[in-house]
Scaffold this motif. Structure first.
Motif, short mmCIF file in Angstrom:
data_model
loop_
_atom_site.label_atom_id
_atom_site.label_comp_id
_atom_site.label_asym_id
_atom_site.label_seq_id
_atom_site.Cartn_x
_atom_site.Cartn_y
_atom_site.Cartn_z
N MET A 1 0.86 -1.20 0.00
CA MET A 1 0.00 0.00 0.00
C MET A 1 0.88 1.24 0.00
N PRO A 2 0.58 2.22 -0.80
CA PRO A 2 1.38 3.44 -0.82
C PRO A 2 1.43 4.09 0.55
N THR A 3 2.53 4.76 0.82
CA THR A 3 2.70 5.42 2.11
C THR A 3 1.80 6.64 2.21
N ILE A 4 1.21 6.81 3.36
CA ILE A 4 0.31 7.95 3.61
C ILE A 4 0.93 8.81 4.69
N LYS A 5 1.08 10.06 4.42
CA LYS A 5 1.64 10.96 5.43
C LYS A 5 0.66 11.12 6.57
N ASP A 6 1.18 11.14 7.80
CA ASP A 6 0.28 11.22 8.95
C ASP A 6 0.68 12.30 9.94
N ALA A 7 1.63 13.10 9.57
CA ALA A 7 2.03 14.17 10.48
C ALA A 7 1.02 15.30 10.43
N ALA A 8 0.78 15.92 11.57
CA ALA A 8 -0.15 17.05 11.63
C ALA A 8 0.47 18.24 10.92
N VAL A 317 -15.96 8.59 9.08
CA VAL A 317 -15.29 7.53 8.31
C VAL A 317 -15.09 7.90 6.85
N PHE A 318 -15.80 8.91 6.35
CA PHE A 318 -15.51 9.36 4.99
C PHE A 318 -14.06 9.85 4.89
N SER A 319 -13.56 10.44 5.97
CA SER A 319 -12.21 11.02 5.94
C SER A 319 -11.13 9.96 5.72
N PRO A 320 -11.01 8.93 6.57
CA PRO A 320 -9.98 7.93 6.31
C PRO A 320 -10.21 7.18 5.01
N GLY A 321 -11.48 7.01 4.61
CA GLY A 321 -11.76 6.37 3.32
C GLY A 321 -11.22 7.18 2.16
N ALA A 322 -11.39 8.50 2.22
CA ALA A 322 -10.89 9.37 1.16
C ALA A 322 -9.36 9.39 1.14
N VAL A 323 -8.75 9.34 2.33
CA VAL A 323 -7.28 9.32 2.41
C VAL A 323 -6.73 8.08 1.69
N LEU A 324 -7.33 6.92 1.96
CA LEU A 324 -6.85 5.70 1.31
C LEU A 324 -7.15 5.71 -0.18
N PHE A 325 -8.32 6.20 -0.57
CA PHE A 325 -8.64 6.28 -2.00
C PHE A 325 -7.60 7.14 -2.72
N GLU A 326 -7.27 8.27 -2.12
CA GLU A 326 -6.26 9.14 -2.73
C GLU A 326 -4.92 8.41 -2.85
N SER A 327 -4.55 7.67 -1.82
CA SER A 327 -3.28 6.96 -1.84
C SER A 327 -3.26 5.86 -2.91
N LEU A 328 -4.37 5.13 -3.03
CA LEU A 328 -4.44 4.03 -3.99
C LEU A 328 -4.43 4.53 -5.44
N THR A 329 -4.79 5.77 -5.64
CA THR A 329 -4.85 6.31 -7.01
C THR A 329 -3.75 7.33 -7.27
N LYS A 331 -0.67 6.78 -8.42
CA LYS A 331 0.08 6.53 -9.65
C LYS A 331 -0.70 7.00 -10.87
N ARG A 332 0.02 7.46 -11.86
CA ARG A 332 -0.60 8.02 -13.05
C ARG A 332 -1.58 7.06 -13.69
N VAL A 333 -1.26 5.76 -13.68
CA VAL A 333 -2.10 4.78 -14.34
C VAL A 333 -3.47 4.65 -13.67
N ALA A 334 -3.55 5.06 -12.40
CA ALA A 334 -4.82 4.92 -11.67
C ALA A 334 -5.53 6.25 -11.42
N GLN A 335 -4.90 7.35 -11.79
CA GLN A 335 -5.48 8.65 -11.45
C GLN A 335 -6.80 8.93 -12.16
N TRP A 336 -7.06 8.24 -13.26
CA TRP A 336 -8.33 8.45 -13.96
C TRP A 336 -9.52 8.03 -13.10
N LEU A 337 -9.25 7.17 -12.10
CA LEU A 337 -10.34 6.72 -11.22
C LEU A 337 -10.90 7.87 -10.37
N ARG A 338 -10.07 8.86 -10.11
CA ARG A 338 -10.52 9.96 -9.26
C ARG A 338 -11.68 10.74 -9.86
#
Length: 522
Positions: A1-8, A317-329, A331-338
């Motif tokens: 899974m791509p790294t997600i920044k978590d610093a405030a 829960v929309f917030s962490p869901g959106a964070v992961l969706f952003e992370s999963l997309t 890469k350029r090959v997946a950005q069209w999903l957004r």
């Protein structure tokens, strides 16, 4: 899974950073919500519960039979400031929704989301049918999503910074939320479980946590004491409603299907991704939100609560869901999903929106739903008219008050002075209290909900108008004369609001001696 920044974000964030693309999205969505308010606020009319809360505002107290006191206090404030027109009454719910949209974006950023995740999470809040419905009406439901999201934000900040003083804010917010609606009692246990199973458990042996608990207790205590004084009428009301079979109760699979419909189907993906994120190595530290969500949903599945009781937790829960969706997309090959996902979210949400909030005329709504086969979700086993329950509960009230007024003013003047306006339910009672002064009518009396506590005033039953009485026969035998005033036939109101209106003269025993026996709880 791509790294997600978590610093405030840094406290020294510049103005230009604060107005990032994510915040620009949020501002745009806030403006859209304001535009929806300007269109929808005056349509149809006052909702049944809104009129009741306005009546409660006329009797400020620390509690009421069927809800905590905050909504009545706000009603009192409106009455004494900007008034209670439909625009004024529905202003605070709309502002609460705007604030919830913004707080969801800030929570998303706090969890490590970038601009796209912030926009997606806040858009999911804006477009969710249940949020549109809640934030349109002056009820407790309009304020819970914002309050729960604020609690979540402070918890996440506590995880990130270790600032134990956050417990003070969490305590304040919890106390205020308990004064708004009791549903938060299903959220807090899950959060506490999350605390125990995380590094936050260290807080349990530190003073700030217990100071927060004390603050929440002090804020909520007067309402608890009010309920205790009246022998916990809220608990007895809940028991009575469940025993009556009024509410729709579903098994788990249909219940979960209603949850999906409530948030607009497409946003269900964000919920699934949120749970994945919160148990993943990147998001596990925020597991307190995972347990909070499971606590609310699990309790409602077990207790078969109304489907919308879960609604306040979805912005969280929309917030962490959106964070992961952003992370999963990323890469350029997946950005069209957004954009594809955002467009589908918009199309489905826009399609459902007219069934959640009155954007159309009554005739337009009926034509729209007939053409598309869409209906509001049903949460009570009540007969329905041409309109679904929520919309039906917004029409016909002033017309009934006018009918009553015309009859009362046809009576001899001396009889008018002793004529009481008795309503069988709090909707009709609230309508008389709201519209009655315009037509020269006195305040209503009723044994429904908190009206019983306010009593029969000075009336004896010498002359009593019975509005929407469900059992007229029980009065007829105790009246010297019992006259039909009017039969109603409005195809848009709830069928039980089309009951006849009667006039009882010479009620025996009189209202003053009869009233204690009419108590709606034991």
């Amino acid at each position: 899974m791509p790294t997600i920044k978590d610093a405030a974000p840094s406290q020294s964030t510049s103005f230009s950073n604060r107005m990032s693309p994510g915040m620009i999205f949020v501002c745009g969505f806030a403006l859209i919500r304001v535009a929806i308010y300007l269109v929808a606020a005056p349509k149809y009319g006052y909702f049944r519960d809104e009129m009741y809360y306005l009546a409660c505002g006329e009797h400020p107290a620390w509690g009421y039979m069927d809800q905590p006191p905050l909504i009545a206090w706000i009603a009192w404030l409106l009455e004494h400031t900007i008034g209670v027109s439909l625009y004024a009454l529905r202003l605070f719910p709309m502002l609460a929704d705007v604030a919830c949209i913004a707080m969801t974006a800030l929570l998303t950023r706090k969890l490590g989301g970038g601009s796209w995740a912030m926009g997606l999470a806040s858009f999911a809040v804006l477009i969710a049918p249940i949020n549109l419905a809640f934030s349109h009406l002056f009820t407790m439901n309009a304020f819970d999503p914002l309050l729960w999201t604020l609690i979540a934000w402070f918890l996440v900040d506590l995880v990130q910074t270790g600032n134990e003083k956050n417990w003070l804010w969490i305590g304040i917010l919890t106390g205020i939320t308990l004064l708004n609606k009791y549903g938060v009692v299903f959220f807090i246990p899950g959060l506490l479980v999350g605390v125990v199973f995380s590094r936050l458990r260290r807080s349990l042996v530190r003073p700030w946590f217990w100071v927060g608990v004390a603050i929440a207790t002090v804020i909520a205590l007067p309402n608890f004491l009010w309920q205790l004084h009246w022998n916990f009428p809220f608990a007895q009301l809940v028991r009575s409603v469940r025993e009556s079979g009024r509410d729709v109760m579903l098994s788990p699979v249909p219940y979960l299907a209603q949850q999906a419909q409530m948030i607009g189907f497409v946003s269900s993906l964000l919920v699934i991704l949120a749970l994945w994120f919160l148990i993943s190595p990147q998001g596990r530290r925020y597991g307190v939100l995972f347990w909070g969500f499971l606590s609310v949903l699990g309790c409602m599945l077990i207790l078969k609560g109304k489907f919308y009781y879960v609604a306040p937790v979805y912005p969280v829960v929309f917030s962490p869901g959106a964070v992961l969706f952003e992370s999963l997309t990323e890469k350029r090959v997946a950005q069209w999903l957004r954009p594809v996902y955002a467009i589908v979210l918009l199309l489905v949400g826009a399609l459902i929106a007219p069934t959640a909030i009155p954007l159309l005329s009554v005739e337009g709504y009926m034509a729209y739903t007939k053409r598309l086969g869409l209906r509001q979700q049903k949460f009570e086993n009540q007969p329905e008219s041409a309109l679904p329950q929520i919309f039906a509960d917004m029409v016909g009230w002033e017309d009934r008050v006018k009918i009553v007024a015309e009859y009362v003013h046809s009576l001899p003047l001396e009889q008018q002075k002793v004529t009481a306006l008795g309503a069988s339910n709090y909707g009709d009672a609230g309508a008389v209290d709201l519209f009655g002064p315009k037509y020269g009518l006195p305040r209503s009396i009723s044994t429904a909900n908190n009206y019983w506590i306010w009593g029969p005033h000075e009336y004896t039953g010498e002359s009593l108008i019975l509005i929407d009485e469900d059992s007229p026969e029980k009065f007829a035998e105790h009246c010297k004369s019992f006259t039909l005033v009017a039969r109603l036939n409005n195809p848009y109101v709830r069928p039980d609001e089309n009951r006849p209106i009667y006039h009882c003269v010479g009620l025996t025993p009189n209202l003053q001696s009869l009233w204690p026996r009419l108590k709606p709880w034991q």
